[in-house]
Design a protein around this motif. Structure first.
Motif, short mmCIF file in Angstrom:
data_model
loop_
_atom_site.label_atom_id
_atom_site.label_comp_id
_atom_site.label_asym_id
_atom_site.label_seq_id
_atom_site.Cartn_x
_atom_site.Cartn_y
_atom_site.Cartn_z
N ASP A 273 -5.43 2.37 -1.89
CA ASP A 273 -6.36 2.89 -0.89
C ASP A 273 -6.86 4.21 -1.48
O ASP A 273 -6.07 5.12 -1.74
N ASP B 185 -11.60 0.03 3.99
CA ASP B 185 -10.74 0.54 5.06
C ASP B 185 -11.21 1.94 5.39
O ASP B 185 -10.80 2.91 4.75
N HIS C 91 -5.64 7.57 -0.29
CA HIS C 91 -4.20 7.85 -0.23
C HIS C 91 -3.67 8.52 -1.50
O HIS C 91 -2.71 8.05 -2.11
N GLU D 172 0.84 -1.20 0.00
CA GLU D 172 0.00 0.00 0.00
C GLU D 172 0.88 1.25 0.00
O GLU D 172 1.94 1.27 0.61
N HIS E 153 -8.37 -0.61 -0.88
CA HIS E 153 -8.94 -0.20 0.40
C HIS E 153 -9.89 0.93 0.04
O HIS E 153 -9.45 2.01 -0.34
MN MN Z 1 -5.59 1.48 3.89
#
Ligand code: MN
Ligand code: PSV
Length: 398
Positions: free
Chosen positions: A221, A294, A224, A186, A248
């Motif tokens: 993610d 997430d 992010h 990640e 995520h």
């Molecule tokens: Mn994450």
């Protein structure tokens, strides 16, 4: 609902049958921000509570058979992996991705596998190796890695050296993974490090995953990315490189806000799913992508928010399947930009909820899982069971 010529309702349903969404154990527990937590009476305390909640979500939605676990948050010393595995099964779910934690210990102030102190690097690697073994014992097939490593000030770290430490550590862990396990790497551009993070973006994650070995892929993610990043382009690029391992999901407005999926920008979610659906259409079958949630929002009730999220995921995934691949290809190839965009907009604005209701009913599931949850009394029962185990009584958390 208008279906494009290339897909029948039956085909839509069978694609959805293979669309599984992993919920995170930590999404059932109290979380907050660095300014504090607003605790919920029914929020889970133990891994058993979390698995029970995940089992409840799967019972109502039918598409969340696995649960991501976070090693240090879920496995206190003395928690036997075999018991957790068995308990998960008793709740109708299995353990999904295993998430090591090399960010919480005081030792990691200057980094984990990129720490300038070799003893700390070794400690971090050992935890990753231990997590791999734990994952094996739990029947997990995914080692999901996120590192908080980075620096806060220019000059603080030797960036190239840190990169090499990362590559070496990931190689070592990859070599120790069982053949059935995939490593997901990640990335995140900032937080908790604010000058540089060692795996700042998808390109760095991709390079390090490649250095690690053939069973390492990139985890996207959605929170992010720096503002304005074109996430669906990243997704398409990684698919083409054979390097997209999973997601995520969460949503954001400003930074890594951890709001619930699709709550801020559902069209972005749709565009991400469209790139996947297009690739699957071109390649002729489902891609091996781990779809995981997430989120760490702290105001919505945990279970209801999870069910809402899962329903959102199914809704936008279905909408993306409605894009007429032939019509959009014709428009694209003839330079008709407006017609091409309208193909996306038509699918995006189609109300797929009646279809999803029929789809669920045909599988013996409630047509509206969120409604069923609210009527089930589960949350009140969970609160009655959990509140006495919480440090303070309701409404008086200090
Ligand atoms: Mn994450
Ligand atoms: C870091 O922000 C992250 O996205 C990682 O995936 C962690 O495992 C997770 O959040 C913890 O909530």
């Amino acid at each position: 609902m208008k279906l494009p010529p290339h897909i029948t309702e039956q085909q839509l349903s069978s694609r959805l049958d293979r669309f599984e969404i992993e919920t995170p154990s930590w999404g059932y527990a109290d979380t907050g921000t660095r300014f504090g937590k607003f605790l919920q009476d029914a929020a889970a305390l133990t891994i058993h509570d979390k698995l029970a909640d995940a089992g409840h979500v799967h019972t109502l939605t039918g598409c969340c058979p696995s649960v991501a676990v976070h090693v240090l948050w879920d496995f206190t010393p003395g928690t036997a992996p075999a018991d957790v595995k068995k308990f998960a099964e008793s709740q109708g779910v299995r353990i999904g991705s295993i998430n090591p934690n090399v960010f919480q210990d005081q030792a990691y102030k200057l980094g984990s596998v990129a720490n300038p102190d070799p003893a700390v690097r070794q400690m971090a690697i050992q935890h990753l190796l231990d997590s791999t073994r734990l994952g094996e014992a739990l029947g997990s097939d995914t080692l999901s890695l996120w590192f908080a490593d980075g620096t806060n000030y220019p000059g603080q770290g030797h960036l190239r050296r840190r990169k090499r430490w990362f590559a070496e550590a990931l190689q070592q862990v990859h070599a120790a993974m069982p053949a059935s396990m995939t490593m997901l790497v990640e990335y995140k551009p900032f937080e908790p490090a604010f000058y540089h993070t060692d795996i700042a973006d998808w390109g760095m994650a991709c390079a390090l995953a490649r250095a690690a070995g053939p069973r390492a892929k990139v985890l996207v993610d959605t929170g992010h990315h720096l503002p304005g990043a074109n996430i669906e382009h990243i997704v398409a690029f990684l698919i083409d490189e054979g390097m997209l391992g999973g997601f995520h999901f969460n949503d954001r407005k400003y930074a890594d806000d951890d709001l619930t999926m699709g709550s801020i920008d559902p069209y972005q979610l749709f565009r991400i799913f469209y790139e996947i659906s297009l690739a699957e259409h071109d390649l002729g079958g489902p891609l091996p992508i781990a779809y995981m949630i997430d989120q760490s929002h702290n105001l919505k009730p945990k279970i209801a928010a999870m069910i809402q999220t899962v329903m959102t995921a199914q809704e936008y995934f279905t909408k993306a399947l409605l894009v007429d691949h032939h019509a959009i290809a014709r428009a694209r190839d003839s330079g008709d930009i407006i017609a091409a965009e309208r193909c996306l907009q038509e699918a995006f604005t189609t109300d797929v909820r009646p279809f999803l209701g029929r789809y669920r009913a045909a599988r013996g599931l409630p047509q509206d899982p969120l409604d069923s949850h609210r009527q089930s009394g589960y949350e009140a029962r969970a609160a009655a069971d959990r509140l006495p185990r919480k440090p303070r009584a309701s409404g008086s958390y200090a």
